[in-house]
Design an enzyme around this catalytic site. Structure first.
Site, short mmCIF file in Angstrom:
data_model
loop_
_atom_site.label_atom_id
_atom_site.label_comp_id
_atom_site.label_asym_id
_atom_site.label_seq_id
_atom_site.Cartn_x
_atom_site.Cartn_y
_atom_site.Cartn_z
N ALA A 1 0.82 -1.21 0.00
CA ALA A 1 0.00 0.00 0.00
C ALA A 1 0.86 1.27 0.00
O ALA A 1 0.32 2.37 0.14
CB ALA A 1 -0.91 -0.02 1.23
N ASN B 1 2.00 -2.19 8.03
CA ASN B 1 2.87 -3.01 7.17
C ASN B 1 3.69 -2.11 6.26
O ASN B 1 4.82 -2.43 5.90
CB ASN B 1 2.01 -3.96 6.33
CG ASN B 1 1.25 -4.92 7.21
OD1 ASN B 1 1.83 -5.77 7.85
ND2 ASN B 1 -0.06 -4.73 7.30
N HIS C 1 -0.54 7.84 3.38
CA HIS C 1 0.82 7.66 3.91
C HIS C 1 1.75 8.67 3.25
O HIS C 1 1.80 8.75 2.02
CB HIS C 1 1.35 6.26 3.60
CG HIS C 1 0.41 5.16 4.00
ND1 HIS C 1 0.19 4.82 5.31
CD2 HIS C 1 -0.36 4.32 3.28
CE1 HIS C 1 -0.67 3.81 5.37
NE2 HIS C 1 -1.03 3.51 4.14
N1 LIG Z 1 1.90 -4.83 2.80
C1 LIG Z 1 0.91 -3.94 2.75
O1 LIG Z 1 1.09 -2.82 2.22
C2 LIG Z 1 -0.41 -4.28 3.31
C3 LIG Z 1 -0.56 -5.41 4.07
N2 LIG Z 1 -1.76 -5.75 4.60
C4 LIG Z 1 -1.81 -6.96 5.44
O2 LIG Z 1 -2.07 -8.08 4.63
C5 LIG Z 1 -2.73 -9.09 5.41
C6 LIG Z 1 -4.01 -9.52 4.69
O3 LIG Z 1 -4.84 -8.38 4.53
P1 LIG Z 1 -6.36 -8.50 4.03
O4 LIG Z 1 -6.45 -9.35 2.83
O5 LIG Z 1 -6.90 -7.14 3.99
O6 LIG Z 1 -7.01 -9.25 5.28
P2 LIG Z 1 -8.46 -9.88 5.38
O7 LIG Z 1 -8.81 -9.92 6.82
O8 LIG Z 1 -9.40 -9.26 4.41
O9 LIG Z 1 -8.20 -11.38 4.87
C7 LIG Z 1 -7.42 -12.30 5.57
C8 LIG Z 1 -7.84 -13.68 5.15
O10 LIG Z 1 -7.06 -14.66 5.84
C9 LIG Z 1 -7.91 -15.75 6.18
N3 LIG Z 1 -7.39 -16.50 7.31
C10 LIG Z 1 -7.38 -16.16 8.61
N4 LIG Z 1 -6.90 -17.17 9.35
C11 LIG Z 1 -6.60 -18.18 8.50
C12 LIG Z 1 -6.10 -19.48 8.66
N5 LIG Z 1 -5.77 -19.95 9.87
N6 LIG Z 1 -5.94 -20.26 7.57
C13 LIG Z 1 -6.24 -19.78 6.34
N7 LIG Z 1 -6.74 -18.55 6.12
C14 LIG Z 1 -6.90 -17.76 7.19
C15 LIG Z 1 -9.23 -15.10 6.52
O11 LIG Z 1 -10.28 -16.00 6.39
C16 LIG Z 1 -9.31 -13.97 5.48
O12 LIG Z 1 -9.99 -14.41 4.33
C17 LIG Z 1 -3.00 -8.46 6.78
O13 LIG Z 1 -2.02 -8.86 7.70
C18 LIG Z 1 -2.89 -6.97 6.50
O14 LIG Z 1 -2.50 -6.24 7.65
C19 LIG Z 1 -2.87 -5.01 4.34
C20 LIG Z 1 -2.77 -3.87 3.58
C21 LIG Z 1 -1.54 -3.38 3.04
O1 LIG Z 2 -2.91 1.79 3.75
C1 LIG Z 2 -3.18 0.59 3.68
O2 LIG Z 2 -3.85 0.13 2.76
C2 LIG Z 2 -2.77 -0.44 4.68
C3 LIG Z 2 -1.75 -0.05 5.65
O3 LIG Z 2 -1.66 1.05 6.10
C4 LIG Z 2 -0.82 -1.11 6.06
O4 LIG Z 2 -1.21 -2.29 6.13
O5 LIG Z 2 0.34 -0.78 6.32
#
Ligand SMILES: NC(=O)C1=CN([C@@H]2O[C@H](COP(=O)(O)OP(=O)(O)OC[C@H]3O[C@@H](n4cnc5c(N)ncnc54)[C@H](O)[C@@H]3O)[C@@H](O)[C@H]2O)C=CC1
Ligand SMILES: O=C([O-])CC(=O)C(=O)O
Length: 270
Positions: free
Chosen positions: A123, A191, A221
């Site tokens: 992001a 993240n 951000h």
């Molecule tokens: N690197 C970046 O810039 C960003 C990273 N993130 C991170 O990415 C990760 C995923 O984000 P989202 O898709 O928005 O989350 P979300 O909550 O929409 O989806 C997470 C998925 O993981 C599944 N899950 C949970 N426990 C599980 C298990 N034990 N086994 C299998 N599946 C399982 C859930 O059912 C859900 O479908 C989060 O940690 C979030 O903080 C989010 C936004 C930006």
């Molecule tokens: O901005 C976003 O989409 C998510 C965010 O801050 C993060 O996961 O670091």
């Protein structure tokens, strides 16, 4: 197609479900073969209409199924995806980058097994310039994150201090500190700060400010870098995704761009 690199995705939420749909629709050089989800029934519904439905497997089995393992699950289950992928020498692409900061032993382990850990820009923006600047001397790196208060709800740092964001009427700083502590206190929110720290000068020296801001509708951000070679100031304003307001819609797109970069003949950006 024969010769395609196989991909597995852990988690079918805002990031994983979007990525799975796009991969199934066809991305040159990549083939989705397995996914993992907590709710199997919901996962089966998400996969209806797929041209080549991937196998539904448990998190630790993703690494057996594919060459590239994308983690798109809550930070709490990060290790269940990361450890087997790294042990098997896979290409591991984490979304929950904050969960990598306290687990840098995984990088040492990857060196032994031949695995690669490829952190997508996610992001955020500008990590190419931050990496370039960090090849020289960098004086400071900061990130200011502003989110609508509901996007920060449930963060352990706020819960532990009994901070209620419900009544916030004006922009309010809720955290100031380094990226290491930010990732611990706001595992679902910074993240981006973790990725910035890894691209630049590390989690201890990367400084983070988090604002609960009722005047913004986007996750915003701003990064500032003061380096010998350049001064950078960059802002990204992310549209929150419908499935998860904490996650900007650009995140699965960034991971897709990252995956394309693993196979494409022409690759742009460092
Ligand atoms: N690197 C970046 O810039 C960003 C990273 N993130 C991170 O990415 C990760 C995923 O984000 P989202 O898709 O928005 O989350 P979300 O909550 O929409 O989806 C997470 C998925 O993981 C599944 N899950 C949970 N426990 C599980 C298990 N034990 N086994 C299998 N599946 C399982 C859930 O059912 C859900 O479908 C989060 O940690 C979030 O903080 C989010 C936004 C930006
Ligand atoms: O901005 C976003 O989409 C998510 C965010 O801050 C993060 O996961 O670091």
């Amino acid at each position: 197609m024969a010769g395609d690199r196989t991909v597995a995705i852990g988690g079918l939420g805002a990031i994983g479900a979007h990525l799975a749909r796009v991969l199934d629709a066809g991305v040159e050089g990549l083939r989705l073969v397995a996914v993992s989800a907590r709710d199997q029934e919901k996962a089966r519904r998400s996969l209806v209409g797929f041209r080549a439905p991937p196998r539904l497997v448990a998190l630790p089995e993703l690494a057996e199924a594919a060459e590239i393992v994308v983690e798109a699950a809550p930070a709490a289950v990060f290790e269940q995806i990361a450890e087997p992928a790294i042990a098997r020498g896979r290409i591991f692409v984490p979304s929950s980058v904050g969960a990598l900061l306290p687990r840098m032993h995984l990088v040492a382990r990857a060196r032994e097994t031949g695995a690669r850990i490829i952190v997508p820009t996610g992001a955020l923006l500008g990590l190419d310039a931050v990496r370039a600047a960090a090849e020289g001397t960098v004086a400071s790196v900061t990130i200011e994150t502003r989110k609508p208060p509901r996007g920060l709800e449930g963060a352990p740092y706020l819960v532990e201090r009994g901070v209620d964001l419900g009544g916030i009427a004006a922009p309010t700083v809720v955290f100031r500190g380094n990226a290491f502590d930010a990732a611990r206190g706001f595992p679902a929110n910074v993240n981006v700060a973790a990725a910035l720290a890894l691209a630049g000068i590390g989690p201890e020296r990367t400084m983070v400010e988090i604002w609960a801001d009722p005047t913004v509708t986007r996750n915003t951000h701003t990064i500032r870098v003061e380096a010998e070679a350049a001064r950078l100031t960059m802002t990204i304003e992310n549209v929150p995704s419908e499935e998860n307001p904490r996650t900007g819609k650009i995140t699965p797109l960034s991971i897709l761009a990252c995956l394309r970069g693993l196979t494409s003949t022409l690759k742009v950006g460092s």
